[in-house]
Enzyme design. Structure first.
Site, mmCIF file in Angstrom:
data_model
loop_
_atom_site.group_PDB
_atom_site.id
_atom_site.type_symbol
_atom_site.label_atom_id
_atom_site.label_comp_id
_atom_site.label_asym_id
_atom_site.label_seq_id
_atom_site.Cartn_x
_atom_site.Cartn_y
_atom_site.Cartn_z
ATOM 1 N N GLY A 201 0.796 -1.212 0.000
ATOM 2 C CA GLY A 201 0.000 0.000 0.000
ATOM 3 C C GLY A 201 0.831 1.266 0.000
ATOM 4 O O GLY A 201 1.976 1.296 -0.457
ATOM 5 N N ASP A 226 -5.011 -8.796 -7.792
ATOM 6 C CA ASP A 226 -4.722 -8.723 -6.354
ATOM 7 C C ASP A 226 -3.606 -7.718 -6.136
ATOM 8 O O ASP A 226 -2.448 -7.960 -6.504
ATOM 9 C CB ASP A 226 -4.315 -10.096 -5.806
ATOM 10 C CG ASP A 226 -5.423 -11.123 -5.956
ATOM 11 O OD1 ASP A 226 -6.580 -10.778 -5.660
ATOM 12 O OD2 ASP A 226 -5.134 -12.252 -6.383
ATOM 13 N N LEU A 227 -3.921 -6.587 -5.535
ATOM 14 C CA LEU A 227 -2.979 -5.480 -5.398
ATOM 15 C C LEU A 227 -1.696 -5.905 -4.686
ATOM 16 O O LEU A 227 -1.748 -6.459 -3.584
ATOM 17 C CB LEU A 227 -3.645 -4.330 -4.632
ATOM 18 C CG LEU A 227 -2.802 -3.066 -4.443
ATOM 19 C CD1 LEU A 227 -2.479 -2.426 -5.783
ATOM 20 C CD2 LEU A 227 -3.525 -2.078 -3.528
ATOM 21 N N ASP A 228 -0.561 -5.644 -5.344
ATOM 22 C CA ASP A 228 0.769 -5.895 -4.775
ATOM 23 C C ASP A 228 1.012 -7.359 -4.445
ATOM 24 O O ASP A 228 1.824 -7.690 -3.584
ATOM 25 C CB ASP A 228 1.000 -5.048 -3.510
ATOM 26 C CG ASP A 228 1.011 -3.558 -3.798
ATOM 27 O OD1 ASP A 228 1.286 -3.184 -4.949
ATOM 28 O OD2 ASP A 228 0.738 -2.776 -2.869
ATOM 29 N N GLU A 229 0.311 -8.265 -5.134
ATOM 30 C CA GLU A 229 0.481 -9.693 -4.850
ATOM 31 C C GLU A 229 0.818 -10.498 -6.104
ATOM 32 O O GLU A 229 0.746 -11.720 -6.090
ATOM 33 C CB GLU A 229 -0.772 -10.251 -4.175
ATOM 34 C CG GLU A 229 -1.016 -9.687 -2.778
ATOM 35 C CD GLU A 229 -2.125 -10.412 -2.033
ATOM 36 O OE1 GLU A 229 -2.592 -11.453 -2.520
ATOM 37 O OE2 GLU A 229 -2.519 -9.924 -0.958
#
Length: 285
Positions: A201, A226-229
């Site tokens: 984040g 999937d954010l940052d994954e």
């Protein structure tokens, strides 16, 4: 003697005879293997093979594919063949922090990265001057909650129109929609200013500073819904200490980000990265 060079990437379920069958087929066309890497993932039973070859000039890409079709059918392979001499087109996306973009442009200029920047895209005007100086088309695409879908549709059209093979988020500070991330899965690389999976984040360096960490880093990964994954391609860390300020963390991080992103882009463009579910197999230099 004039020759053509190709990079072959193969993935399939592991079983005996894969390498022997592929190399025998290539030898039948007079191919010389100049580089070979392989990996068996015992957990998924997937086998990954990357082979660099040179062949007589009269043998083109289609001929290589036809030669390997029996092997593809026999082992149910996924096969990709790239021409080494091609100059892949990429799109660089950036917001206000331009250090990662500038590093990419420099590495292209000196020849360490072999790519053509088809466009620089930004939600701010700050990068326009650099784009004009470098002779690169600049596309200003401001994003808000009302026009996000429209702007991403323009981006998708730009990717297709320019035949770009890769989109590089060089500190582009907008979250892409699930639809765009899925449409171009494996074609968008992001640099996250943190050693993922820690400190996801916003403001990860400040999070790290508040936690008193002794190592900070950056992570280049493929973008997914999937954010940052997304699957991680490359990472690097550097030691920090209690005497450093949050601004010192940020300054140190900027250098790491630029290096990590450039290496990830190089690995991708040279066909050294192969997706393995949520992970990657990276055949580094």
């Amino acid at each position: 003697m004039s020759e053509n060079s190709y990079i072959l990437r193969i993935a399939c379920d592991d079983q005996p005879g894969i390498v022997a069958t592929v190399t025998s087929a290539l030898a039948s066309r007079g191919a010389n293997i100049i580089e070979s890497n392989q990996f068996w993932d015992r957990h998924t039973n997937q086998f990954f093979l990357r082979v660099g070859i040179s062949v007589p000039a009269e043998i083109d890409k289609d001929s290589i594919v036809l030669t390997l079709n029996p092997s593809v059918d026999r082992f149910n392979m996924k096969l990709k063949v790239d021409v080494v001499s091609r100059r892949p087109k990429i799109i660089i996306m950036v917001s206000k922090f331009d250090h990662a973009m500038l590093h990419l442009l420099y590495q292209i200029k000196v020849g360490w990265l072999d790519a053509e920047v088809a466009a620089i895209v930004s939600n701010h005007e700050d990068a326009r001057k650099v784009a004009e100086q470098e002779g690169i088309p600049f596309h200003y695409m401001p994003v808000n909650k009302d026009n996000k879908i429209e702007q991403e549709a323009k981006l998708a059209d730009l990717i297709k129109q320019t035949n770009s093979e890769l989109v590089v988020l060089a500190r582009y500070m907008q979250v892409l929609t699930n639809e765009l991330s899925s449409q171009f899965y494996g074609m968008i690389i992001n640099i996250h200013h943190s050693f993922l999976p820690s400190f996801k984040g916003a403001k990860p360096y400040h999070q790290a500073y508040d936690r008193g960490v002794k190592l900070i880093g950056a992570t280049a990964h493929y973008v997914t819904p999937d954010l940052d994954e997304g699957p991680i391609i490359e990472q690097e860390t550097e030691r920090v200490n209690h005497a450093m300020s949050a601004d010192d963390f940020v300054a140190t991080g900027r250098d790491i980000e630029a290096r990590v992103l450039a290496r990830a882009v190089k690995y991708h463009l040279e066909g050294r990265v192969m997706l393995n579910n949520h992970r990657t197999v990276v055949f580094t230099l």
